[in-house]
Design a protein around this motif. Structure first.
Motif, mmCIF file in Angstrom:
data_model
loop_
_atom_site.group_PDB
_atom_site.id
_atom_site.type_symbol
_atom_site.label_atom_id
_atom_site.label_comp_id
_atom_site.label_asym_id
_atom_site.label_seq_id
_atom_site.Cartn_x
_atom_site.Cartn_y
_atom_site.Cartn_z
ATOM 1 N N ASN A 49 -7.961 7.396 -1.529
ATOM 2 C CA ASN A 49 -7.897 6.313 -2.594
ATOM 3 C C ASN A 49 -9.123 6.034 -3.489
ATOM 4 O O ASN A 49 -9.193 5.104 -4.254
ATOM 5 C CB ASN A 49 -7.236 5.073 -2.145
ATOM 6 C CG ASN A 49 -5.860 5.119 -1.395
ATOM 7 O OD1 ASN A 49 -5.056 4.954 -2.177
ATOM 8 N ND2 ASN A 49 -5.704 5.303 -0.186
ATOM 9 N N GLN A 57 -12.626 -1.218 -1.153
ATOM 10 C CA GLN A 57 -11.344 -1.200 -0.676
ATOM 11 C C GLN A 57 -11.065 -2.127 0.352
ATOM 12 O O GLN A 57 -11.860 -2.260 1.342
ATOM 13 C CB GLN A 57 -10.987 0.240 -0.266
ATOM 14 C CG GLN A 57 -10.876 1.455 -1.510
ATOM 15 C CD GLN A 57 -10.722 2.632 -0.697
ATOM 16 O OE1 GLN A 57 -9.730 2.954 0.064
ATOM 17 N NE2 GLN A 57 -11.118 3.767 -1.360
ATOM 18 N N HIS A 68 -7.698 -2.851 -3.921
ATOM 19 C CA HIS A 68 -8.578 -1.709 -4.360
ATOM 20 C C HIS A 68 -9.213 -2.194 -5.638
ATOM 21 O O HIS A 68 -8.578 -2.236 -6.670
ATOM 22 C CB HIS A 68 -7.723 -0.328 -4.516
ATOM 23 C CG HIS A 68 -8.552 0.794 -5.079
ATOM 24 N ND1 HIS A 68 -8.382 1.990 -4.988
ATOM 25 C CD2 HIS A 68 -10.052 1.227 -4.751
ATOM 26 C CE1 HIS A 68 -9.011 2.844 -5.399
ATOM 27 N NE2 HIS A 68 -10.169 2.263 -4.956
ATOM 28 N N VAL A 95 3.266 -1.510 1.017
ATOM 29 C CA VAL A 95 2.948 -0.392 0.335
ATOM 30 C C VAL A 95 4.046 0.758 0.808
ATOM 31 O O VAL A 95 4.485 0.602 2.001
ATOM 32 C CB VAL A 95 1.707 0.140 0.431
ATOM 33 C CG1 VAL A 95 0.539 -0.865 -0.460
ATOM 34 C CG2 VAL A 95 1.199 0.469 1.856
ATOM 35 N N LYS A 103 0.232 8.782 -3.602
ATOM 36 C CA LYS A 103 -0.419 7.538 -3.894
ATOM 37 C C LYS A 103 0.427 6.420 -2.875
ATOM 38 O O LYS A 103 1.588 6.527 -2.621
ATOM 39 C CB LYS A 103 -0.229 7.277 -5.191
ATOM 40 C CG LYS A 103 -1.172 8.496 -6.039
ATOM 41 C CD LYS A 103 -1.048 7.896 -7.499
ATOM 42 C CE LYS A 103 -1.662 9.142 -8.589
ATOM 43 N NZ LYS A 103 -1.616 8.561 -9.700
ATOM 44 N N THR A 105 2.186 3.126 -3.226
ATOM 45 C CA THR A 105 2.818 2.386 -3.865
ATOM 46 C C THR A 105 3.047 0.907 -3.437
ATOM 47 O O THR A 105 3.775 0.811 -2.669
ATOM 48 C CB THR A 105 4.142 3.089 -4.306
ATOM 49 O OG1 THR A 105 4.036 4.467 -4.450
ATOM 50 C CG2 THR A 105 4.872 2.387 -5.389
ATOM 51 N N PRO A 106 2.434 0.038 -3.965
ATOM 52 C CA PRO A 106 2.860 -1.280 -3.953
ATOM 53 C C PRO A 106 4.189 -2.024 -4.192
ATOM 54 O O PRO A 106 4.718 -1.060 -5.025
ATOM 55 C CB PRO A 106 1.944 -2.229 -4.967
ATOM 56 C CG PRO A 106 0.744 -1.370 -5.158
ATOM 57 C CD PRO A 106 1.339 0.169 -5.296
ATOM 58 N N VAL A 119 -0.605 -7.304 -8.549
ATOM 59 C CA VAL A 119 -0.784 -6.240 -7.709
ATOM 60 C C VAL A 119 -2.189 -5.543 -8.612
ATOM 61 O O VAL A 119 -2.301 -5.602 -9.907
ATOM 62 C CB VAL A 119 0.244 -5.029 -7.960
ATOM 63 C CG1 VAL A 119 0.672 -4.863 -9.360
ATOM 64 C CG2 VAL A 119 -0.027 -3.917 -7.285
ATOM 65 N N ASN A 121 -4.634 -2.312 -9.089
ATOM 66 C CA ASN A 121 -4.639 -0.652 -8.808
ATOM 67 C C ASN A 121 -5.554 -0.140 -9.686
ATOM 68 O O ASN A 121 -6.141 -0.582 -10.387
ATOM 69 C CB ASN A 121 -3.374 -0.188 -8.571
ATOM 70 C CG ASN A 121 -2.974 0.869 -7.603
ATOM 71 O OD1 ASN A 121 -3.780 1.672 -7.272
ATOM 72 N ND2 ASN A 121 -1.834 0.881 -6.854
ATOM 73 N N THR A 134 0.482 5.676 -11.826
ATOM 74 C CA THR A 134 0.225 4.997 -10.668
ATOM 75 C C THR A 134 1.550 4.155 -10.571
ATOM 76 O O THR A 134 1.723 3.193 -11.340
ATOM 77 C CB THR A 134 -1.138 4.199 -10.645
ATOM 78 O OG1 THR A 134 -1.873 5.094 -10.452
ATOM 79 C CG2 THR A 134 -1.137 3.191 -9.394
ATOM 80 N N THR A 136 4.248 1.010 -9.280
ATOM 81 C CA THR A 136 4.463 -0.211 -8.289
ATOM 82 C C THR A 136 6.079 -0.392 -8.443
ATOM 83 O O THR A 136 6.705 -0.352 -9.497
ATOM 84 C CB THR A 136 3.825 -1.266 -9.015
ATOM 85 O OG1 THR A 136 2.476 -1.114 -9.048
ATOM 86 C CG2 THR A 136 4.125 -2.492 -8.244
#
Length: 243
Positions: A49, A57, A68, A95, A103, A105-106, A119, A121, A134, A136
């Motif tokens: 990440n 992080q 993050h 996540v 990646k 993913t929330p 969130v 990111n 990215t 979510t």
């Protein structure tokens, strides 16, 4: 001056977190360390990440990313608020792994008790004509009568300009070309600026928010974003009678 130069931030970090610092070049050695498998798991999460420069992080005991934040992307006041929200459990730490990109993913589950969540990111510049989302995951199935999904977006002060697209959860995120299947979008949000996505839905369902750099920023450039995702439920006769 980044947030780590602020005494309030340092105080919160010292009182609520186990703090450690590791050089990126040392992560591979830690991942392969035969003497401590747990350290290797944490090192791999950090490396997977990593964005660049001073990269902060926050991980839970299972080595999952809770928050993050590249150190210089948001001002210290916002960073301090994010740390405090993390301590109080207000930043999502659920996540899932995106099989296509790898990646984290929330996944935000909104309901009558949690009608709003945040969130944080990072997104990257995909290059002209491409997409590098990215994602979510947003679950609004608890709102059976529907409502209005509101996504307030704050882009950090990094290099990349952000574009954000909302999709139905079962739609595969495109990797190139225009996002024709997006149901709502907020494009070309400059560093340090804000935008909003609003979408009215008639019944509870799942969505996917995709964040990416726009086509005019340098490929591979990065930035952070903070999205506050909330639902205003549709008022029904039953709801009105209870008010």
């Amino acid at each position: 001056m980044g947030p780590l130069s602020n005494s309030e931030v340092i105080k919160v970090l010292n009182e609520n977190f186990v703090n450690t610092c590791v050089l990126f070049r040392d992560l591979s050695e830690l991942i392969d360390d035969p003497d401590d498998e747990k350290v290797g798991v944490f090192a791999k999460t950090i490396k997977d990440n990593y964005v660049g420069a001073v990269d902060i992080q926050v991980l839970n005991p299972e080595a999952e990313i809770i928050m993050h934040q590249p150190e210089n992307k948001l001002r210290y006041s916002k960073y301090l608020a994010l740390l405090e929200d993390t301590v109080n459990g207000k930043v999502s730490n659920t996540v899932v792994t995106n099989e296509n990109s790898g990646k984290l993913t929330p996944k935000l589950d909104l309901n009558s008790h949690e009608q709003s969540m945040e969130v944080l990111n990072v997104f990257r510049g995909p290059g002209d004509g491409y997409q590098d989302y990215t994602p979510t995951e947003i679950d609004t199935t608890a709102f059976k009568q529907g409502g209005t999904l509101i996504i307030d977006i704050k882009v950090g002060e990094g290099e990349a300009t952000g574009s954000f697209d909302l999709f139905d959860a079962d739609v595969e995120l495109p990797t190139e070309g225009y996002p024709d299947d997006a149901i709502a979008s907020a494009w070309d949000i400059p560093p340090g600026d804000t935008g909003q996505i609003r979408h009215q839905f008639t019944h509870g369902q799942k969505f996917r928010l995709g964040a990416t750099g726009n086509w005019f920023c340098e490929k591979g450039s990065t930035n952070a974003f903070l999205a506050r995702i909330s639902v205003v439920p549709t008022e029904t006769e039953e709801t009105e009678e209870s008010l």
